[in-house]
Enzyme design. Structure first.
Site, PDB file in Angstrom:
ATOM      1  N   HIS A 114       0.633  -1.091  -0.244  1.00 16.43           N
ATOM      2  CA  HIS A 114       0.123   0.079   0.163  1.00 16.43           C
ATOM      3  C   HIS A 114       0.368   1.086  -0.362  1.00 16.43           C
ATOM      4  O   HIS A 114       0.019   2.611  -0.111  1.00 16.43           O
ATOM      5  CB  HIS A 114      -1.101  -0.155   0.652  1.00 16.43           C
ATOM      6  CG  HIS A 114      -2.268   0.298   0.426  1.00 16.43           C
ATOM      7  ND1 HIS A 114      -3.446   0.285   1.133  1.00 16.43           N
ATOM      8  CD2 HIS A 114      -2.462   1.348  -0.347  1.00 16.43           C
ATOM      9  CE1 HIS A 114      -4.840   0.837   0.757  1.00 16.43           C
ATOM     10  NE2 HIS A 114      -4.056   1.248  -0.256  1.00 16.43           N
ATOM     11  N   ASP A 137      -9.666  -0.558   4.213  1.00 15.14           N
ATOM     12  CA  ASP A 137      -8.761  -0.824   4.324  1.00 15.14           C
ATOM     13  C   ASP A 137      -8.472  -1.270   6.506  1.00 15.14           C
ATOM     14  O   ASP A 137      -9.733  -0.371   7.349  1.00 15.14           O
ATOM     15  CB  ASP A 137      -7.797   0.256   4.468  1.00 15.14           C
ATOM     16  CG  ASP A 137      -6.085  -0.317   4.712  1.00 15.14           C
ATOM     17  OD1 ASP A 137      -5.647  -1.061   5.378  1.00 15.14           O
ATOM     18  OD2 ASP A 137      -4.953   0.066   3.963  1.00 15.14           O
ATOM     19  N   HIS A 139      -6.457  -0.918   7.989  1.00 19.81           N
ATOM     20  CA  HIS A 139      -5.259  -0.060   8.865  1.00 19.81           C
ATOM     21  C   HIS A 139      -5.751   1.866   8.253  1.00 19.81           C
ATOM     22  O   HIS A 139      -6.342   1.456   6.786  1.00 19.81           O
ATOM     23  CB  HIS A 139      -4.190  -0.194   8.761  1.00 19.81           C
ATOM     24  CG  HIS A 139      -3.968  -1.865   8.689  1.00 19.81           C
ATOM     25  ND1 HIS A 139      -4.080  -3.106   7.882  1.00 19.81           N
ATOM     26  CD2 HIS A 139      -3.917  -2.472  10.168  1.00 19.81           C
ATOM     27  CE1 HIS A 139      -3.970  -4.160   7.981  1.00 19.81           C
ATOM     28  NE2 HIS A 139      -3.587  -4.010   9.893  1.00 19.81           N
ATOM     29  N   ASP A 141      -2.922   4.165   7.726  1.00 23.53           N
ATOM     30  CA  ASP A 141      -2.439   4.201   7.022  1.00 23.53           C
ATOM     31  C   ASP A 141      -1.715   5.206   7.422  1.00 23.53           C
ATOM     32  O   ASP A 141      -1.486   6.126   6.140  1.00 23.53           O
ATOM     33  CB  ASP A 141      -2.496   3.801   5.971  1.00 23.53           C
ATOM     34  CG  ASP A 141      -2.333   2.114   5.509  1.00 23.53           C
ATOM     35  OD1 ASP A 141      -1.771   1.075   6.760  1.00 23.53           O
ATOM     36  OD2 ASP A 141      -2.952   1.092   4.657  1.00 23.53           O
ATOM     37  N   HIS A 154       4.719   1.313   4.547  1.00 22.86           N
ATOM     38  CA  HIS A 154       2.995   1.166   3.966  1.00 22.86           C
ATOM     39  C   HIS A 154       2.086   1.030   4.907  1.00 22.86           C
ATOM     40  O   HIS A 154       0.850   1.386   4.623  1.00 22.86           O
ATOM     41  CB  HIS A 154       2.554  -0.285   3.325  1.00 22.86           C
ATOM     42  CG  HIS A 154       2.970  -1.703   4.382  1.00 22.86           C
ATOM     43  ND1 HIS A 154       2.494  -2.416   4.303  1.00 22.86           N
ATOM     44  CD2 HIS A 154       3.664  -1.415   5.654  1.00 22.86           C
ATOM     45  CE1 HIS A 154       1.862  -3.008   5.105  1.00 22.86           C
ATOM     46  NE2 HIS A 154       2.816  -2.749   6.727  1.00 22.86           N
ATOM     47  N   ASP A 242      -7.380  -2.221   0.115  1.00 21.69           N
ATOM     48  CA  ASP A 242      -6.386  -2.943   0.389  1.00 21.69           C
ATOM     49  C   ASP A 242      -7.283  -4.344   1.440  1.00 21.69           C
ATOM     50  O   ASP A 242      -8.521  -4.009   1.996  1.00 21.69           O
ATOM     51  CB  ASP A 242      -5.901  -2.379   2.166  1.00 21.69           C
ATOM     52  CG  ASP A 242      -4.757  -3.328   2.923  1.00 21.69           C
ATOM     53  OD1 ASP A 242      -4.415  -4.520   2.387  1.00 21.69           O
ATOM     54  OD2 ASP A 242      -3.404  -2.655   3.817  1.00 21.69           O
ATOM     55  N   ASP A 244      -7.053  -5.958   2.659  1.00 15.41           N
ATOM     56  CA  ASP A 244      -7.198  -7.071   4.385  1.00 15.41           C
ATOM     57  C   ASP A 244      -8.407  -5.930   4.276  1.00 15.41           C
ATOM     58  O   ASP A 244      -8.523  -6.326   5.867  1.00 15.41           O
ATOM     59  CB  ASP A 244      -5.778  -6.582   5.415  1.00 15.41           C
ATOM     60  CG  ASP A 244      -5.523  -5.551   5.758  1.00 15.41           C
ATOM     61  OD1 ASP A 244      -6.093  -4.015   5.470  1.00 15.41           O
ATOM     62  OD2 ASP A 244      -4.052  -4.953   5.636  1.00 15.41           O
ATOM     63  N   GLU A 287      -2.272  -5.432  -1.858  1.00 13.36           N
ATOM     64  CA  GLU A 287      -1.638  -6.143  -0.465  1.00 13.36           C
ATOM     65  C   GLU A 287      -1.904  -7.626  -0.687  1.00 13.36           C
ATOM     66  O   GLU A 287      -2.016  -8.508   0.315  1.00 13.36           O
ATOM     67  CB  GLU A 287      -2.069  -5.563   0.933  1.00 13.36           C
ATOM     68  CG  GLU A 287      -1.579  -4.379   1.450  1.00 13.36           C
ATOM     69  CD  GLU A 287      -0.406  -4.781   1.675  1.00 13.36           C
ATOM     70  OE1 GLU A 287       0.213  -5.309   2.100  1.00 13.36           O
ATOM     71  OE2 GLU A 287       0.552  -2.941   1.943  1.00 13.36           O
TER      72      GLU A 287
END
Length: 331
Positions: A114, A137, A139, A141, A154, A242, A244, A287
């Protein structure tokens, strides 16, 4: 009758622009420490991404994979790792995305980690002007280089992109080309559930609009998407997805899985909804890491979900599709 014809033409033009897809492979992993994410662009292609986009009526141009310089002796700078390599890669990606947009396509960047969002969003804005970003996402980031406790870029890309954090990002080698290009008012997060305290502080400081998994659970994904698009101005949309963000029971082959994520259905709905706005102008899919799956089924589930998410961005509907010019065969 004239108005009707104008509306039909306008709709066709909008769909034509939406369904002209330019794909860039970005096999890059240096924004984080785990090998394998660089294999994802070819895995996504091998899963039939291009052919399936074409089957649903998209014009597709594959620009191939970018090649990235691996800078020797890339020692950490102010705690951040592989800074020179990441900066050089993102400069190359920015130019590539800018070229795809100027060719008239919706840009699709197949990562890669990312950290590549730095170059992807920068190149998008360089081509079309201000954009809105929907960041899906687990996260945020949004660490700055100095707030990060891992040094992995990332986990930092948003801080490089936001005007409001420019004073918090020190000068870094191979990043002199990079100028902030995004206002925090034009950013929405969806799916957050693993946010560091420093990131939480930044987001509250900047009053960033965010729908964590708590809000997704409370409101439902349909309401989340309505509120997201009501909040954003009618700028071109950059979707940075992302893998995830999806629960690891569905997409386990990724570097930083976090339990309690979006279901497959919620994840697909996000792409379907953004497609229908007619504003989707660029997409990152990042990712996916085939080496992090424990079994072939893990890898297949992750890759096939990523492909389905991308198909949803370009008109695939779960109730079914047919090409506009289809007619039944005559006996």
């Amino acid at each position: 009758m004239v108005l009707s014809a104008v509306l039909v033409t306008s709709t066709k033009e909008k769909l034509s622009m939406l369904h002209s897809v330019g794909i860039i492979g970005a096999p890059f992993s240096k924004g984080q420490p785990k090998d394998g994410v660089e294999c994802a662009p070819n895995k996504l292609r091998a899963a039939g991404l291009l052919e399936r986009l074409q089957q649903q009526g998209c014009a597709v141009k594959d620009y191939g994979n970018l090649t990235f310089e691996n800078v020797a002796l890339d020692e950490p700078v102010k705690g951040s790792k592989s800074v020179r390599t990441v900066g050089s890669a993102n400069q190359r990606l920015s130019e590539a995305v800018k070229a795809v947009k100027r060719d008239g396509h919706t840009a699709v960047m197949l990562g890669g980690d990312h950290s590549l969002a730095i170059g992807s969003i920068h190149g998008h804005t360089a081509a079309v002007g201000p954009v809105s970003v929907v960041w899906v996402d687990a996260h945020a980031d949004i660490h700055t280089p100095l707030s990060s406790n891992t040094g992995n870029i990332h986990g930092q890309p948003m801080s490089y992109l936001l005007y409001e954090l420019q004073s918090k990002v020190p000068p870094l080698p191979n990043f002199s080309w990079m100028k902030p290009c995004l206002s925090s008012r034009d950013l929405v997060y969806i799916g957050l559930r693993d946010v560091d305290p420093e990131e939480h502080y930044i987001m509250k400081l900047l009053t960033v609009k965010a729908f964590s998994m708590t809000q997704v659970d409370q409101l439902g994904v349909a309401r989340v998407m309505e509120e997201t698009c009501d909040y954003l101005s009618k700028k071109p949309i950059h979707l940075s997805y992302d893998i995830d963000a999806i629960d690891p029971s569905v997409t386990p082959a990724t570097g930083t899985p976090a339990v309690g994520g979006l279901t497959y259905r919620e994840g697909i709905y996000i792409t379907e909804y953004l497609c229908q706005t007619g504003l989707l102008s660029a997409v990152d899919m990042v990712e996916v890491n085939p080496l992090r799956g424990r079994t072939e089924d893990d890898v297949h589930s992750t890759v096939s979900t990523a492909v389905d998410l991308l198909l949803g961005c370009f008109g695939r509907r779960r109730e079914g599709n047919h090409l506009p010019d289809y007619s039944l065969p005559e006996p």
